[in-house]
Design a protein around this motif. Sequence first.
Motif, PDB file in Angstrom:
ATOM      1  N   VAL A  46       0.851  -1.194   0.000  1.00 43.01           N
ATOM      2  CA  VAL A  46       0.000   0.000   0.000  1.00 43.01           C
ATOM      3  C   VAL A  46       0.885   1.242   0.000  1.00 43.01           C
ATOM      4  CG1 VAL A  46      -1.689   1.308   1.358  1.00 43.01           C
ATOM      5  CG2 VAL A  46      -1.880  -1.187   1.179  1.00 43.01           C
ATOM      6  N   THR A  47       0.511   2.220  -0.825  1.00 43.58           N
ATOM      7  CA  THR A  47       1.279   3.462  -0.884  1.00 43.58           C
ATOM      8  C   THR A  47       0.504   4.659  -0.345  1.00 43.58           C
ATOM      9  OG1 THR A  47       0.529   3.905  -3.152  1.00 43.58           O
ATOM     10  CG2 THR A  47       2.596   2.675  -2.885  1.00 43.58           C
ATOM     11  N   GLU A  48      -0.850   4.577  -0.371  1.00 41.81           N
ATOM     12  CA  GLU A  48      -1.651   5.733   0.058  1.00 41.81           C
ATOM     13  C   GLU A  48      -2.979   5.251   0.637  1.00 41.81           C
ATOM     14  OE1 GLU A  48      -1.713   9.469  -2.366  1.00 41.81           O
ATOM     15  OE2 GLU A  48      -3.877   9.067  -2.457  1.00 41.81           O
ATOM     16  N   VAL A  49      -3.479   5.988   1.634  1.00 41.04           N
ATOM     17  CA  VAL A  49      -4.685   5.608   2.370  1.00 41.04           C
ATOM     18  C   VAL A  49      -5.600   6.818   2.511  1.00 41.04           C
ATOM     19  CG1 VAL A  49      -5.556   4.764   4.586  1.00 41.04           C
ATOM     20  CG2 VAL A  49      -3.398   3.877   3.684  1.00 41.04           C
ATOM     21  N   PHE A  50      -6.897   6.590   2.346  1.00 39.72           N
ATOM     22  CA  PHE A  50      -7.898   7.619   2.655  1.00 39.72           C
ATOM     23  C   PHE A  50      -8.982   6.950   3.494  1.00 39.72           C
ATOM     24  CE2 PHE A  50      -9.598  11.814   0.790  1.00 39.72           C
ATOM     25  CZ  PHE A  50     -10.286  12.105   1.951  1.00 39.72           C
ATOM     26  N   ALA A  51      -9.238   7.503   4.672  1.00 39.09           N
ATOM     27  CA  ALA A  51     -10.161   6.884   5.616  1.00 39.09           C
ATOM     28  C   ALA A  51     -11.359   7.775   5.923  1.00 39.09           C
ATOM     29  CB  ALA A  51      -9.434   6.561   6.924  1.00 39.09           C
ATOM     30  N   TYR A  52     -12.523   7.137   5.987  1.00 38.51           N
ATOM     31  CA  TYR A  52     -13.746   7.768   6.456  1.00 38.51           C
ATOM     32  C   TYR A  52     -14.232   6.981   7.671  1.00 38.51           C
ATOM     33  CZ  TYR A  52     -13.920   9.686   1.689  1.00 38.51           C
ATOM     34  OH  TYR A  52     -13.620  10.306   0.503  1.00 38.51           O
ATOM     35  N   GLY A  53     -14.831   7.679   8.636  1.00 30.73           N
ATOM     36  CA  GLY A  53     -15.351   6.972   9.797  1.00 30.73           C
ATOM     37  C   GLY A  53     -16.509   7.716  10.427  1.00 30.73           C
ATOM     38  N   ALA A  54     -17.365   6.981  11.126  1.00 33.75           N
ATOM     39  CA  ALA A  54     -18.517   7.576  11.784  1.00 33.75           C
ATOM     40  C   ALA A  54     -18.905   6.719  12.984  1.00 33.75           C
ATOM     41  CB  ALA A  54     -19.694   7.674  10.814  1.00 33.75           C
ATOM     42  N   VAL A  55     -19.682   7.322  13.869  1.00 32.03           N
ATOM     43  CA  VAL A  55     -20.249   6.608  15.007  1.00 32.03           C
ATOM     44  C   VAL A  55     -21.718   6.358  14.699  1.00 32.03           C
ATOM     45  CG1 VAL A  55     -20.686   6.640  17.485  1.00 32.03           C
ATOM     46  CG2 VAL A  55     -18.615   7.719  16.578  1.00 32.03           C
ATOM     47  N   LEU A  56     -22.021   5.141  14.264  1.00 30.45           N
ATOM     48  CA  LEU A  56     -23.367   4.771  13.841  1.00 30.45           C
ATOM     49  C   LEU A  56     -23.953   3.630  14.656  1.00 30.45           C
ATOM     50  CD1 LEU A  56     -22.774   4.851   9.959  1.00 30.45           C
ATOM     51  CD2 LEU A  56     -23.642   6.690  11.417  1.00 30.45           C
ATOM     52  N   VAL A  57     -23.150   3.043  15.522  1.00 29.73           N
ATOM     53  CA  VAL A  57     -23.572   1.865  16.281  1.00 29.73           C
ATOM     54  C   VAL A  57     -23.806   2.192  17.748  1.00 29.73           C
ATOM     55  CG1 VAL A  57     -22.869  -0.435  17.075  1.00 29.73           C
ATOM     56  CG2 VAL A  57     -22.440   0.264  14.697  1.00 29.73           C
ATOM     57  N   ASP A  58     -22.820   2.815  18.392  1.00 34.79           N
ATOM     58  CA  ASP A  58     -22.889   3.041  19.829  1.00 34.79           C
ATOM     59  C   ASP A  58     -22.233   4.382  20.161  1.00 34.79           C
ATOM     60  OD1 ASP A  58     -22.803   3.038  22.578  1.00 34.79           O
ATOM     61  OD2 ASP A  58     -21.890   1.054  22.765  1.00 34.79           O
ATOM     62  N   PRO A  59     -23.007   5.361  20.664  1.00 33.47           N
ATOM     63  CA  PRO A  59     -22.426   6.665  21.007  1.00 33.47           C
ATOM     64  C   PRO A  59     -21.275   6.573  22.002  1.00 33.47           C
ATOM     65  CG  PRO A  59     -24.829   6.767  21.051  1.00 33.47           C
ATOM     66  CD  PRO A  59     -24.462   5.319  20.893  1.00 33.47           C
ATOM     67  N   ALA A 105      -1.699   3.418  11.034  1.00 32.20           N
ATOM     68  CA  ALA A 105      -1.280   4.772  11.425  1.00 32.20           C
ATOM     69  C   ALA A 105      -1.666   5.785  10.357  1.00 32.20           C
ATOM     70  CB  ALA A 105       0.232   4.800  11.665  1.00 32.20           C
ATOM     71  N   ALA A 106      -1.512   5.405   9.085  1.00 32.89           N
ATOM     72  CA  ALA A 106      -1.892   6.307   7.989  1.00 32.89           C
ATOM     73  C   ALA A 106      -3.403   6.524   7.968  1.00 32.89           C
ATOM     74  CB  ALA A 106      -1.418   5.732   6.654  1.00 32.89           C
ATOM     75  N   ALA A 107      -4.181   5.453   8.218  1.00 36.51           N
ATOM     76  CA  ALA A 107      -5.639   5.579   8.236  1.00 36.51           C
ATOM     77  C   ALA A 107      -6.086   6.466   9.386  1.00 36.51           C
ATOM     78  CB  ALA A 107      -6.278   4.199   8.347  1.00 36.51           C
ATOM     79  N   THR A 108      -5.464   6.311  10.541  1.00 35.18           N
ATOM     80  CA  THR A 108      -5.806   7.142  11.698  1.00 35.18           C
ATOM     81  C   THR A 108      -5.518   8.610  11.409  1.00 35.18           C
ATOM     82  OG1 THR A 108      -5.307   5.303  13.194  1.00 35.18           O
ATOM     83  CG2 THR A 108      -5.355   7.505  14.145  1.00 35.18           C
ATOM     84  N   LYS A 109      -4.392   8.868  10.794  1.00 35.17           N
ATOM     85  CA  LYS A 109      -4.015  10.245  10.435  1.00 35.17           C
ATOM     86  C   LYS A 109      -4.966  10.801   9.373  1.00 35.17           C
ATOM     87  CE  LYS A 109       0.082  12.904   8.935  1.00 35.17           C
ATOM     88  NZ  LYS A 109       0.173  13.724  10.159  1.00 35.17           N
ATOM     89  N   SER A 110      -5.330   9.974   8.403  1.00 32.51           N
ATOM     90  CA  SER A 110      -6.251  10.394   7.348  1.00 32.51           C
ATOM     91  C   SER A 110      -7.615  10.766   7.922  1.00 32.51           C
ATOM     92  CB  SER A 110      -6.408   9.290   6.304  1.00 32.51           C
ATOM     93  OG  SER A 110      -7.404   9.614   5.364  1.00 32.51           O
ATOM     94  N   LEU A 111      -8.135   9.933   8.818  1.00 38.41           N
ATOM     95  CA  LEU A 111      -9.436  10.210   9.429  1.00 38.41           C
ATOM     96  C   LEU A 111      -9.397  11.516  10.212  1.00 38.41           C
ATOM     97  CD1 LEU A 111     -12.314   9.175  10.026  1.00 38.41           C
ATOM     98  CD2 LEU A 111     -11.369   8.061  12.061  1.00 38.41           C
ATOM     99  N   LYS A 112      -8.319  11.733  10.934  1.00 33.29           N
ATOM    100  CA  LYS A 112      -8.190  12.935  11.755  1.00 33.29           C
ATOM    101  C   LYS A 112      -8.056  14.187  10.903  1.00 33.29           C
ATOM    102  CE  LYS A 112      -5.312  14.975  15.406  1.00 33.29           C
ATOM    103  NZ  LYS A 112      -4.117  14.754  16.284  1.00 33.29           N
ATOM    104  N   GLU A 113      -7.314  14.099   9.795  1.00 30.39           N
ATOM    105  CA  GLU A 113      -7.009  15.274   8.986  1.00 30.39           C
ATOM    106  C   GLU A 113      -7.879  15.420   7.754  1.00 30.39           C
ATOM    107  OE1 GLU A 113      -2.814  15.329   8.206  1.00 30.39           O
ATOM    108  OE2 GLU A 113      -2.288  15.179  10.356  1.00 30.39           O
ATOM    109  N   GLY A 114      -8.680  14.389   7.442  1.00 26.02           N
ATOM    110  CA  GLY A 114      -9.600  14.466   6.316  1.00 26.02           C
ATOM    111  C   GLY A 114      -8.921  14.570   4.963  1.00 26.02           C
TER     112      GLY A 114
END
Length: 340
Positions: free
Chosen positions: A192-205, A320-329
């Motif tokens: 893997v060379t690049e990651v883009f992550a999306y995330g949401a809280v849809l199950v449990d607040p 780590a890249a996914a976590t950074k991507s989610l945080k920074e969009g």
Amino acid sequence: MERFQIGIIGAGRIGRVHAENIAKFVPQMEIKTVADPYMSPEAEEFLRGLRIPNLSRDAEDILQDPEIRAVIVCSPTDWHAEYVIQAAKAGKHVFVEKPIDYRLERVHEAIDAARAAGVKLQVGFNRRFDRHHHAVYEAVRSGRVGKVNLVKISSRDPEPPAIDYVKVSGGIFYDMMVHDFDMARFLAGSEVTEVFAYGAVLVDPAIGEAGDVDTAVVTLKFANGAMGVIDNSRRAVYGYDQRVEVFGSEGAVMDVNDTPTNAVYYGADGSIASPCYKIMWDRYTGAFAAEQQAFAEAVLNGTEPLVTGEDGLYPILIAAAATKSLKEGRPVKLSEIEAI
């Protein structure tokens, strides 16, 4: 048949799973000692039922035993790297549950310790050993799908973990999707060379309050030009949902969910099929046994483990890249993480 003695550090659920599978299906390994400072009465009763001779609350009883040739590390994650390092320094081969550690520097330290000691280090990415996923892998490697264009993975748990676990797990990318990151590079045959992550809280607040997401989609770019998509959810009401697909220039190969039986009932009102497995231990029983068999063979034959320490490193880089991507969009290149 040549046999060797092993010790297991950790008598929690995964430690007991490995102990049972080794005792039943891996005759090359003989469990001499299981150690856990917090061993419960239930765990003791279970392990004694497997006729394991020594139960201890001190890992040193394993690390300092000259008769024990290899160690299975099933401790809490924040002790994985430390036990790898200690076992390697004691000259013992090591199988460690995933992840080696959440901290990249500790992962490197563990890998370096095993290399310096000249011992085998295998990481517990058991899904590589699942017969369904492996059949997909073999179809790709044989060239039947041609040039890999897309890798798609769905991984959804029947229910979310306890909030106390979420608070210390490192997040969904480290404790859940890390398996899928390993599977993606395994199937694509490329890094893997690049990651883009999306995330949401849809199950449990409460998961959001703990600083995590419970539903995530990650897109990947690979060095060979292929792309990947992974989706995770902490809750699938129908069971343990595990599917992979590889699409290429000459076709596609995929697997569907494993079920206790493939029998389907047909009647006037429709059809009824067996539901998905409800827990990981049942879905991947064969894979857990197969990975320990592979570890035993690597130790006895002096060969490279099928899942090396370096294989354990790359999913942590991706997490780590996914976590950074989610945080920074934004998309994050793995080179950014490796440069940290």
